[in-house]
Scaffold this motif. Structure first.
Motif: not given
Length: 697
Positions: A438-443
């Motif tokens: 949930v944090l890695a993909l948007p970045a």
């Protein structure tokens, strides 16, 4: 150089730049403080801070115990702000950690000023944002650790040094040397990582007639201020000061330069220093592909790269561009000048920009080289390259954005290549570091989108940009377009470390005071499917208060010792042969406890005769650690003198047992095996140490 150049200041920049910096500082403050009341220090140093808050003598000498009988195993400058905070605000986890929050904000501010004066406001803001989102900084500045103070001190030293080169004035140069000295009090020789760079930068940045004098002044101030506390301790007669931990001969210089210095590389080189333990630490969790604290490539191993290396590609580009800028070039008028970027923003000449570039590069190489060849007991050591990587990454970003306006096509693709390489690097760190999706993909998506946009901008020549064609004479429109590109690419560049650092909002992922490491240690192993990843939860904020849990055996020990008259009439509660027994007591009660062995367990603070003298003076309670060695002074004393076993407790011992047979079985673990290193992870706060309480006299 005369004082004819005023250094750039944030108050002189555009309101948008100033408010952006405020936003970065506020965001960092939120990350640092979110779990401030939950994360305490390693018990050994927490006890020292409590002791120093209770006793001015302990504060002045850097003692482990309130009675000032033995010092810490290092200089205690880092614990002074902690002790004063506890004395002012009361004993709490948040009060213990608050000085590190201030040190973190100082570090970010210093990075922003160095970047501003090196290459303009954009570089300063990106450097500040990079520092605010570097994972090891996010954890380290939220916990009481000595690494926080040395990092802030060296960042301030670099900032003051740069001002001295810009203005030619003496006070910033002296302030830079004093800041190095402050860093030395926090972590000794690590503070000198920056010294070769500052000396070389001073030589290059000073006028030819003043180079020797200015460089010499900086060296003298830095060395004298660094050694001031050590010399002061050495001048106090041995019987009137605490025993110096880390030594067998009570020599402060052996502790600083032997036990905490050259002894890490060449044990036995400095006489009187307790040999440092070599090899891999049992407290660093083994993970696939990691170097376990050893190996020349450790800084790019997942264990450390996930904490410090997110902007490594940008920093490498920044280093390359900085080196390229040092090459003298011939201008249109035939004069030769240094092409260091950013000179027009700093208000200085090319010599200043060149000196800054050289200083940052030399500091980076020095720190990285030492970290690569030494064993790293815990992750926070890699913070020694954090400030430099932030500045170089900001420089790399600025150079890549500037190359979009190049007339040749290949340089225009630099920004797109940088963003693409960064995104691929992030994805590898995400997978090896176990970043929640949930944090890695948007970045990652933000990085890919920015790389695509940068590629399009690189394909289209600058003179064909819509903003330039539609508004050839409208320079504000053109500037706004460039500014938009710069802001968007900077945000994308920082998305990776920011996403990983947001894990600090989860109390289970914000690291500890023993091993500043965002994320969970177990998640550093390579992950498979999405379902294998641990769930990320934002914890409720805990900005104030907080207490360290007291193990049940410690409560039993204190209660029993008080019932037997320990601590009466200002006497110590008891005398112990191990800090593992006394540290919990000191940290939670603030009572004086005499302690033998030092941190390593091999320091002769007390002899058998001195133990007897303490008993005769009224300290009738002795505590023997389970598994004490045969030459342990407390064990020897209770074996040959009439002492009554009162109680024993700990792992494998029946509560309240008075059977000492397990202590006399002949098998025991030596103090070096049990006490040489502290464990990494929150479980260490609840680690139980077996003990036996004896009443003598």
């Amino acid at each position: 150089m005369d004082d004819t150049t005023r250094p750039a200041r944030w108050r002189d920049q555009r309101p948008s730049a100033r408010w952006t910096l405020v936003g970065i500082l506020v965001g960092a403050l939120v990350l640092f403080c979110w779990n401030l009341g939950r994360g305490g220090d390693f018990t050994f140093y927490q006890a020292a801070a409590r002791s120093m808050s209770e006793s001015w003598a302990a504060l002045a000498s850097g003692a482990f115990d309130p009675g000032a009988t033995v010092t810490l195993d290092k200089l205690s400058g880092f614990a002074v702000p902690q002790a004063l905070s506890l004395r002012l605000l009361g004993d709490s986890t948040a009060a213990l950690a608050l000085p590190q929050v201030v040190e973190g904000l100082v570090t970010i501010w210093a990075c922003s000023l160095v970047g501003l004066r090196w290459a303009g406001p954009g570089t300063g803001l990106v450097a500040a944002a990079a520092a605010a989102t570097t994972p090891v900084f996010v954890s380290m500045f939220a916990h009481p650790m000595e690494d926080a103070m040395v990092t802030a001190a060296l960042a301030v030293a670099l900032c003051c040094w740069q001002r001295s080169v810009l203005t030619g004035r003496w006070w910033p140069l002296v302030a830079a040397g004093l800041a190095v000295g402050v860093g030395f009090q926090a972590k000794m020789l690590q503070a000198w990582f920056v010294l070769p760079a500052l000396l070389l930068g001073t030589w290059l940045g000073s006028a030819s007639g003043r180079r020797v004098v200015r460089t010499s002044v900086l060296a003298v101030v830095a060395v004298v201020s660094s050694l001031s506390w050590t010399v002061a301790l050495a001048l106090v007669p041995a019987g009137q000061r605490p025993w110096i931990d880390g030594t067998t001969d009570d020599d402060p210089f052996a502790m600083v330069f032997g036990y905490n210095g050259l002894g890490r590389f060449l044990p036995g080189l400095v006489p009187g220093a307790v040999p440092a333990e070599g090899g891999g630490s049992p407290w660093i969790h083994p993970i696939p592909g990691a170097g376990h604290g050893t190996g020349l490539t450790k800084l790019v191993d997942p264990q450390y790269a996930t904490q410090i290396g997110w902007l490594l590609p940008a920093a490498v580009l920044g280093a390359v561009l900085a080196l390229a800028s040092l090459r003298p070039r011939t201008g249109a008028d035939g004069t030769r000048h240094t092409g260091a970027h950013g000179t027009r923003h700093t208000g200085g000449d090319g010599r200043v920009a060149r000196a800054t570039a050289v200083t940052v590069l030399v500091w980076t190489v020095t720190a990285a080289a030492v970290l690569s060849v030494m064993h790293l007991p815990h992750t926070a050591y890699v913070a020694a390259v954090g400030v430099q990587l932030c500045l170089l990454a900001a420089s790399g970003w600025r150079g890549a954005v500037g190359l979009l306006r190049a007339s040749r096509p290949v340089p225009r693709y630099t920004l797109a290549a940088l963003l693409l390489v960064e995104t691929v690097w992030w994805r590898w760190l995400d997978r090896t570091g176990g970043t929640p999706e949930v944090l890695a993909l948007p970045a990652v998506l933000a990085g890919l989108a920015a790389a695509a946009v940068a590629l399009v901008l690189g394909v289209v020549p600058p003179d064909r940009w819509p903003a330039r064609r539609a508004a050839t004479e409208d320079r504000p429109v053109r500037r706004r377009a460039r500014r938009l590109v710069a802001v968007a690419t900077a945000a994308a560049l920082l998305a990776g470390p920011a996403a990983f650092s947001l894990q600090a909002l989860d109390a289970q992922r914000d690291g500890t005071g023993e091993d500043a490491s965002v994320g969970t240690v177990d998640s550093l192993a390579a992950r498979g499917t999405h379902e294998d990843r641990e769930v990320f939860h934002v914890s409720a904020p805990a900005v104030t208060g907080g207490t360290t849990p007291v193990p049940s055996d410690t409560r039993v020990l204190v209660r029993t010792a008080l019932a037997l008259g320990g601590g009466r009439d200002g006497r110590p509660l008891f005398l112990s042969d191990s800090w593992r027994v006394s540290a919990e007591v000191i940290a939670t009660t603030g009572r004086a406890v005499l302690t033998d062995g030092g941190y390593s367990g091999r320091v002769p603070v007390f002899t058998v005769g001195q133990v007897g003298a303490e008993v005769r003076s009224g300290v009738r309670l002795l505590v023997e650690r389970t598994g004490a060695s045969a030459d342990d002074p407390v064990r020897q004393y209770v074996t040959h003198d009439p002492c009554r076993l009162v109680r024993q407790d700990g792992p494998g011992v029946r509560p309240g047992s008075s059977d000492p047979s397990h202590l006399r079985s002949g098998g025991h673990a030596g103090p070096a095996d049990r006490e040489a290193r502290h464990p990494s992870g929150a479980a260490a706060h609840h680690r139980q140490t077996g003990w036996t309480l004896w009443q003598c006299g």
